[in-house]
Design a protein around this motif. Structure first.
Motif, PDB file in Angstrom:
ATOM      1  N   ALA A 197       0.810  -1.216   0.000  1.00 45.02           N
ATOM      2  CA  ALA A 197       0.000   0.000   0.000  1.00 45.02           C
ATOM      3  C   ALA A 197       0.849   1.275   0.000  1.00 45.02           C
ATOM      4  N   GLU A 198       1.934   1.304   0.772  1.00 44.04           N
ATOM      5  CA  GLU A 198       2.755   2.517   0.816  1.00 44.04           C
ATOM      6  C   GLU A 198       3.408   2.792  -0.528  1.00 44.04           C
ATOM      7  N   ALA A 199       3.923   1.759  -1.169  1.00 45.64           N
ATOM      8  CA  ALA A 199       4.535   1.939  -2.486  1.00 45.64           C
ATOM      9  C   ALA A 199       3.480   2.365  -3.506  1.00 45.64           C
ATOM     10  N   LEU A 200       2.302   1.760  -3.441  1.00 46.41           N
ATOM     11  CA  LEU A 200       1.232   2.138  -4.363  1.00 46.41           C
ATOM     12  C   LEU A 200       0.873   3.603  -4.185  1.00 46.41           C
ATOM     13  N   TYR A 201       0.704   4.044  -2.946  1.00 47.41           N
ATOM     14  CA  TYR A 201       0.338   5.440  -2.695  1.00 47.41           C
ATOM     15  C   TYR A 201       1.413   6.395  -3.202  1.00 47.41           C
ATOM     16  N   ARG A 202       2.666   6.005  -3.051  1.00 41.21           N
ATOM     17  CA  ARG A 202       3.772   6.874  -3.471  1.00 41.21           C
ATOM     18  C   ARG A 202       3.628   7.280  -4.940  1.00 41.21           C
ATOM     19  N   TYR A 203       3.190   6.341  -5.788  1.00 47.14           N
ATOM     20  CA  TYR A 203       3.101   6.640  -7.217  1.00 47.14           C
ATOM     21  C   TYR A 203       1.686   6.990  -7.656  1.00 47.14           C
ATOM     22  N   TRP A 215      -8.694   7.853 -13.756  1.00 45.94           N
ATOM     23  CA  TRP A 215      -8.988   7.607 -12.344  1.00 45.94           C
ATOM     24  C   TRP A 215      -8.300   8.658 -11.472  1.00 45.94           C
ATOM     25  N   PRO A 216      -8.916   8.995 -10.312  1.00 52.98           N
ATOM     26  CA  PRO A 216      -8.376  10.054  -9.459  1.00 52.98           C
ATOM     27  C   PRO A 216      -7.153   9.607  -8.676  1.00 52.98           C
ATOM     28  N   ALA A 217      -6.344  10.566  -8.293  1.00 58.26           N
ATOM     29  CA  ALA A 217      -5.165  10.279  -7.480  1.00 58.26           C
ATOM     30  C   ALA A 217      -5.586   9.686  -6.144  1.00 58.26           C
ATOM     31  N   HIS A 218      -4.789   8.737  -5.649  1.00 57.24           N
ATOM     32  CA  HIS A 218      -5.058   8.159  -4.335  1.00 57.24           C
ATOM     33  C   HIS A 218      -4.829   9.212  -3.258  1.00 57.24           C
ATOM     34  N   THR A 219      -5.646   9.189  -2.214  1.00 49.79           N
ATOM     35  CA  THR A 219      -5.629  10.251  -1.207  1.00 49.79           C
ATOM     36  C   THR A 219      -4.875   9.901   0.067  1.00 49.79           C
ATOM     37  N   SER A 220      -4.584   8.608   0.266  1.00 46.06           N
ATOM     38  CA  SER A 220      -3.876   8.191   1.475  1.00 46.06           C
ATOM     39  C   SER A 220      -3.391   6.760   1.303  1.00 46.06           C
ATOM     40  N   VAL A 221      -2.529   6.335   2.215  1.00 38.20           N
ATOM     41  CA  VAL A 221      -2.086   4.940   2.203  1.00 38.20           C
ATOM     42  C   VAL A 221      -3.270   4.010   2.429  1.00 38.20           C
ATOM     43  N   ASP A 222      -4.186   4.415   3.306  1.00 34.86           N
ATOM     44  CA  ASP A 222      -5.384   3.593   3.553  1.00 34.86           C
ATOM     45  C   ASP A 222      -6.232   3.485   2.293  1.00 34.86           C
ATOM     46  N   ASN A 223      -6.350   4.573   1.536  1.00 39.69           N
ATOM     47  CA  ASN A 223      -7.082   4.534   0.264  1.00 39.69           C
ATOM     48  C   ASN A 223      -6.424   3.541  -0.689  1.00 39.69           C
ATOM     49  N   SER A 224      -5.093   3.570  -0.752  1.00 40.44           N
ATOM     50  CA  SER A 224      -4.380   2.630  -1.620  1.00 40.44           C
ATOM     51  C   SER A 224      -4.573   1.197  -1.155  1.00 40.44           C
ATOM     52  N   ARG A 225      -4.591   0.994   0.158  1.00 43.05           N
ATOM     53  CA  ARG A 225      -4.808  -0.358   0.684  1.00 43.05           C
ATOM     54  C   ARG A 225      -6.211  -0.858   0.316  1.00 43.05           C
ATOM     55  N   ASP A 226      -7.193   0.036   0.381  1.00 40.84           N
ATOM     56  CA  ASP A 226      -8.550  -0.343  -0.020  1.00 40.84           C
ATOM     57  C   ASP A 226      -8.610  -0.698  -1.505  1.00 40.84           C
ATOM     58  N   ILE A 227      -7.856   0.016  -2.329  1.00 37.94           N
ATOM     59  CA  ILE A 227      -7.805  -0.282  -3.769  1.00 37.94           C
ATOM     60  C   ILE A 227      -7.202  -1.663  -3.999  1.00 37.94           C
ATOM     61  N   ILE A 228      -6.162  -2.002  -3.252  1.00 29.65           N
ATOM     62  CA  ILE A 228      -5.553  -3.336  -3.367  1.00 29.65           C
ATOM     63  C   ILE A 228      -6.566  -4.414  -3.009  1.00 29.65           C
ATOM     64  N   ARG A 229      -7.343  -4.181  -1.941  1.00 22.45           N
ATOM     65  CA  ARG A 229      -8.314  -5.176  -1.478  1.00 22.45           C
ATOM     66  C   ARG A 229      -9.476  -5.349  -2.444  1.00 22.45           C
ATOM     67  N   SER A 230      -9.804  -4.309  -3.184  1.00 15.17           N
ATOM     68  CA  SER A 230     -10.983  -4.366  -4.053  1.00 15.17           C
ATOM     69  C   SER A 230     -10.601  -4.428  -5.519  1.00 15.17           C
ATOM     70  N   VAL A 231     -10.150  -3.313  -6.062  1.00 17.26           N
ATOM     71  CA  VAL A 231      -9.874  -3.220  -7.497  1.00 17.26           C
ATOM     72  C   VAL A 231      -8.766  -4.170  -7.931  1.00 17.26           C
ATOM     73  N   PHE A 232      -7.700  -4.271  -7.129  1.00 23.63           N
ATOM     74  CA  PHE A 232      -6.526  -5.054  -7.533  1.00 23.63           C
ATOM     75  C   PHE A 232      -6.602  -6.518  -7.105  1.00 23.63           C
ATOM     76  N   SER A 233      -7.696  -6.937  -6.502  1.00 25.15           N
ATOM     77  CA  SER A 233      -7.799  -8.332  -6.045  1.00 25.15           C
ATOM     78  C   SER A 233      -8.441  -9.245  -7.079  1.00 25.15           C
ATOM     79  N   VAL A 234      -8.766  -8.718  -8.243  1.00 26.44           N
ATOM     80  CA  VAL A 234      -9.430  -9.507  -9.284  1.00 26.44           C
ATOM     81  C   VAL A 234      -8.406 -10.371 -10.015  1.00 26.44           C
TER      82      VAL A 234
END
Length: 358
Positions: A197-203, A215-234
């Protein structure tokens, strides 16, 4: 004589014991002939794969050919079940997203040719990673064969026990397949992990990265972690990682129906990708694009890969052209709900016939 439907589970296991034989090259021909027959029965596109031990030359196997059949929707899966049952294929079990269908089981025992047909929705194909890990790692194939021999007589009349005893090894090799099979000299493609999540948020927090792709810029590390759990888990969504430190610097995916609106066929998909800004201009995306296109055409059996970009995204268009995509046309009035905008999109296509491995 009892019909199979009248037999208890114990009677069925006695009639159809676990039997291991040396690899037989004819199994490949049986697979090809059976999918030709199945294709003639099913009135919609189906993506077939030869899986299981009969697809691994050099190791023992039960003389039963496993066929993985991917369809595009629950409606198609239900229709396939009905058609196959009407044509003499017994249904063993089914849910809304999976079904197991057999052929070659008779009241007298096994027929000459026996098949297990695994009906799945597109993208439900972990067996491909297990199969290809064994094909590319002979030591793993030998370990799997040794395990099967050790279980054979112990579970000769207990198919469920035999399968369960192999689960840990199959799970381990499947994960290794997902983590290691897609690589180039500099990069590896692997599934996303929550600790990325931290690396994802960095970029992904850089608006220059996401905005051109819609798609909009990620707003926080937690936002990036949520993206990993949902969008990137397919299925078929990967982190682009440097080999030297496993650090994610971007994402690449093959979107399967219904995750894409570019196709409804199980043998077609959409390529999507983005790369962290510090890594632009280094030839990375064409390099990893070739990895995933080889995967799409040679492992997943895709006939066509689609790709698109929005008006003005010249960098993405250049990547597509370097990978061999052909321009098809544009679409006006595409809504981007995450950004509240309407844009013009451009569509490109690459077929398996036009794809050239380098």
């Amino acid at each position: 004589m009892k019909q199979l439907s009248e037999m208890t589970l114990e009677e069925l296991w006695e009639l159809f014991p676990i039997v291991l034989t040396e690899h037989n090259p004819i199994w490949k021909d049986w697979y090809a002939e059976e999918i030709e027959h199945l294709s003639g029965l099913l009135p919609f596109p189906v993506l077939f794969h030869h899986v299981g031990s009969t697809a691994i030359p050099g190791i023992c196997a039960k003389p039963i050919v496993d066929i993985l059949a991917e369809v595009s929707s629950e409606t198609a899966l239900a229709q396939a079940i009905q058609i196959l049952q009407e044509n003499g294929y017994p249904l063993m079990n089914a849910s809304s997203t999976r079904a197991s269908i057999n052929k070659g089981y008779t009241p007298e025992g096994f027929a000459e040719r026996v098949f297990h047909i695994h009906l799945r929705l597109a993208g439900d194909h972990d067996e491909l990673y297990f199969r290809d890990y064994l094909l590319t790692h002979p030591e793993a194939a030998r370990e799997y064969e040794a395990l099967k021999y050790s279980l054979w007589k112990r579970f000769e009349h207990n198919r469920d026990g035999y399968t369960a005893a192999k689960t840990d090894l199959v799970t381990r090799f499947t994960k290794l397949g997902k983590d290691t099979l897609l690589h180039s000299p500099r990069f590896i493609l692997r599934p996303w992990r929550e600790n990325d999540a931290e690396a994802l948020y960095r970029y992904a927090s850089d608006p220059d990265v996401g905005y051109p792709a819609g798609w909009p810029a990620h707003t926080s590390v937690d936002n990036s972690r949520d993206i990993i759990r949902s969008v990137f888990s397919v299925p078929e969504c990967f982190a682009i990682c440097r080999k030297e430190d496993d650090h994610p610097i971007g994402a690449i995916s093959l979107k399967l129906f219904p995750a894409t609106d570019m196709t409804e066929r199980p043998d077609e998909c959409e390529l999507g990708y983005w790369l962290g800004k510090p890594f632009w201009g280094q030839g990375i995306m064409p390099e990893v694009g070739r990895i995933i296109l080889h995967h799409a055409f040679h492992r997943l059996g895709m006939g066509t890969v689609w790709c698109g970009h929005y008006e003005g995204n010249i960098k993405s268009r250049r990547v597509m052209e370097k990978l061999g995509f052909t321009y098809i046309g544009k679409a006006e009035g595409l809504e981007l709900p995450l950004l509240g905008e309407v844009r013009t999109g451009h569509l490109l296509r690459l077929t398996s016939e036009d794809w050239k491995d380098e």
